[in-house]
Design an enzyme around this catalytic site. Structure first.
Site, PDB file in Angstrom:
ATOM      1  N   GLU A 191      45.102  34.907  53.940  1.00  0.00           N
ATOM      2  CA  GLU A 191      45.123  33.784  53.068  1.00  0.00           C
ATOM      3  C   GLU A 191      44.430  32.644  53.664  1.00  0.00           C
ATOM      4  OE1 GLU A 191      49.434  32.976  52.303  1.00  0.00           O
ATOM      5  OE2 GLU A 191      49.030  33.777  50.266  1.00  0.00           O
ATOM      6  N   LYS A 193      51.011  33.645  42.082  1.00  0.00           N
ATOM      7  CA  LYS A 193      51.108  32.849  43.513  1.00  0.00           C
ATOM      8  C   LYS A 193      51.642  31.514  43.166  1.00  0.00           C
ATOM      9  CE  LYS A 193      50.497  32.689  47.895  1.00  0.00           C
ATOM     10  NZ  LYS A 193      51.664  33.332  48.928  1.00  0.00           N
TER      11      LYS A 193
END
Lengths: 407, 407
Positions: A173, A381
């Protein structure tokens, strides 16, 4: 029925687990039934799962935190801003830096510590994606290196080399955000993008271990297109003042880098170990009601706890999702314990999925058992991130801190 | 009349003086008359007089620069992005890092170098407010120190101590911006403002030497109210890795500071000294037509030149105002020289005033002989800044880069 002495409930830590426990407890339990105290080092909660963005500089860290007093009912809960030093489970006391608290029921939700696996130099020289402080420092450090680059006669390319240790969830990420942030930095400081290196070193034989291989490939391809180099199956042997030494099989190599970020894992909390609870790397294998074995007055949740996933007979990874679900159960069980009536409820995890962001517009993951990639995954997300806000602070917190793509 | 070989005019440096010279020359002189080349290290011009803002972080450095190609006529002027290494006035050649240029007429407008008066450690450890690179580095450095503060167990207050050497024009203007920026940084990084120290050390017996005492008092009071401490009549003896050593009379004192900014003066350019022109600290006392004595083909303007103010029989300080006025005269005189007809025009400075900014909303100065302070002075300062843009790039550059208060 009036207690002469109201039972004292102390919650340690206002992360995902502790904050859900507290916000649920303040509704479940009346003023007459118990005195609730929440202890936290800072006066704010931060979104641990958003720190990769704050660390890269793609989201301001103030977007990733909010004041605890804005989400708890201060008429029901005493908030103590202090740092937990030790837990004395025999005397039922918590020692703080600036005081001491007694408890009848304790909820330990102190989160995790970084795990460096004894690799030399990591503690001293590597940056972490650990909290608000470390996130804004890392963002600033990377930017200063770019700022410094053109101020030296002899250009030092190691200022533009960023090593990320670990291609797990956090590492990937963070790389996703760097992929977007680095071109901005190049523009900001008149730096040639071709001089920049972003290197991800992962000891395991794959990135994103545990993810479906097709998703892993998608993620790696996306990041490579953004300029990330992967060194998979390669271990960091040592971190030094000037970079890292890696080993793949017998061969070792030195990589000069002014920025090394360690994103390869967490362990439980040293406070839990020092308190003498039976533990595995700082995580306590709690009973089905989330209590420490042999201590019915101590609940342990979040990253300090260890719960076995019966499907694969291995522990669930420490995630915000699990911590929040534990918080719900924990609050109910504390209420039962205080009232000394009713049944303790067993905890069962309900894994809705897992999505790893790859930057603003892309992500990979599994939601309700279905693989998702690209814009759709990215949208999901953001919804997952917003849901965490919603669970703690309702719609107003989502409006204040939520993630909505600006069109 | 057609020249077999067109005379070559080379302008060194695209600061205030060089850029005015070039933009005027490209209109005055036709394509047939001369070949004009402008040499500059960067492909952009920057507003030296705005660097205190970029250095403090109150104005983005991109607001303080613009591309040279946007203000010159590239059909008329060859732009060479390169660094001047040496001038050979006998062979009439300029040596660049990546080449060499011949000239018939040369305009030297290379600006100034910092003057450290031989104080030990300044070159190594102090930051400067010198160019875009140093400005964005200084901004970044201050911010990283704030970012680091809460990341250490033992808080080191010297991270929050900023020493500014010099209470002259640049020093005072930088302090004015810091006064506004530091509270923002405190908020950004959860730092107690009371821990921050901003110290101005000035060897002269007053701040803003040359300014009216009432204006000096106004400026000092304003900055003190913003938290600046002044050490006037105090000399910096040495700058070290950990701070500075100051002396007032016999007494010396060490001040621990992670940020030391040297803003106490400039000298001319070392290239001018090395070329063998008669000079005083890198500044050449030019003749009334702005030519180097004994070299009618070399014009020197801006901070490399020295012009006497006849009213006080002392040199004018090196300012943007003078440099731009010299640029106008220089362009005319170069045209006369090329054509070998007409008269060289003598240069006379027309000092319209001088205003020192004290931050976004305040300033002190003299405009057309009248003292101004406060919002009125601040407005005038912005108009002065906008005028510099207007003179080089006309109204479109003012629209693009000008300073207008957003209401």
């Amino acid at each position: 029925m009036i207690f002469l002495r109201k039972p004292k409930v102390v919650v340690l830590g206002a992360g995902y687990g502790g904050l859900i426990t507290t916000t649920r407890l303040q509704k479940l339990v009346s003023l007459d039934e118990a005195e609730i105290t929440l202890v936290n080092k800072n006066d704010y909660h931060y979104e641990t799962t958003w720190l990769h963005e704050a660390s890269a500089g793609t989201l301001h860290h103030d977007r990733a935190r909010y004041l605890i007093k804005d989400v708890i009912n201060t008429n029901r809960v005493n908030f103590v801003q202090d740092t937990v030093v030790a837990i004395n489970k025999e005397e039922k006391k918590v020692q703080l830096e600036n005081g001491e608290l007694e408890y009848d029921y304790l909820v330990i939700s102190l989160g995790s510590n970084p795990e460096t696996f004894g690799i030399q130099g990591l503690k001293e020289y590597a940056f972490g994606i650990t909290n608000i402080n470390s996130a804004r420092l890392l963002r600033e450090h990377i930017e200063s290196e770019f700022a410094m680059y053109n101020n030296e006669e002899e250009k030092r390319d190691e200022r533009l080399t960023i090593v990320v240790g670990g291609a797990g969830f956090t590492g990937i990420e963070f790389l996703g955000e760097l992929g977007n942030r680095v071109p901005e930095l190049c523009k900001e400081y008149d730096v040639d993008f071709k001089k920049v290196r972003i290197i991800c070193v992962e000891a395991a034989p794959t990135a994103l271990p545990g993810f479906d291989p097709a998703l892993v490939e998608y993620a790696v391809n996306h990041l490579q297109a953004k300029g990330v180099e992967f060194m998979i199956g390669t271990a960091i042997k040592e971190c030094t003042k000037t970079g890292i030494i890696v080993a793949k099989g017998e061969e070792t190599e030195e990589i000069k880098a002014n920025t090394v970020v360690w994103a390869a894992g967490v362990r439980g909390n040293s406070i839990v170990e020092e308190a003498g609870f039976e533990n595995m790397r700082g995580r306590v294998k709690v009973d089905e009601f989330l209590r420490a074995p042999g201590h019915d007055d101590v609940f342990i949740i979040g990253d300090c706890s260890l719960v076995i996933n019966p499907e694969i007979d291995r522990p669930y990874p420490p995630t915000a999702q699990i911590a929040m679900q534990q918080g719900e159960t924990c609050a109910k069980n504390v209420a039962v314990a205080i009232r000394k009536q009713g049944q303790q409820a067993p905890f069962t995890a309900d894994i809705k999925g897992s999505v790893a962001s790859l930057g603003e517009d892309n992500a990979v993951g599994v939601v309700f058992g279905k693989k998702v990639v690209g814009k759709q995954a990215s949208f999901m997300k953001k919804m997952i991130d917003n849901r965490a806000l919603f669970m703690v602070g309702g719609p107003s917190l989502v409006m204040k801190k939520g993630k909505f793509k600006l069109i």
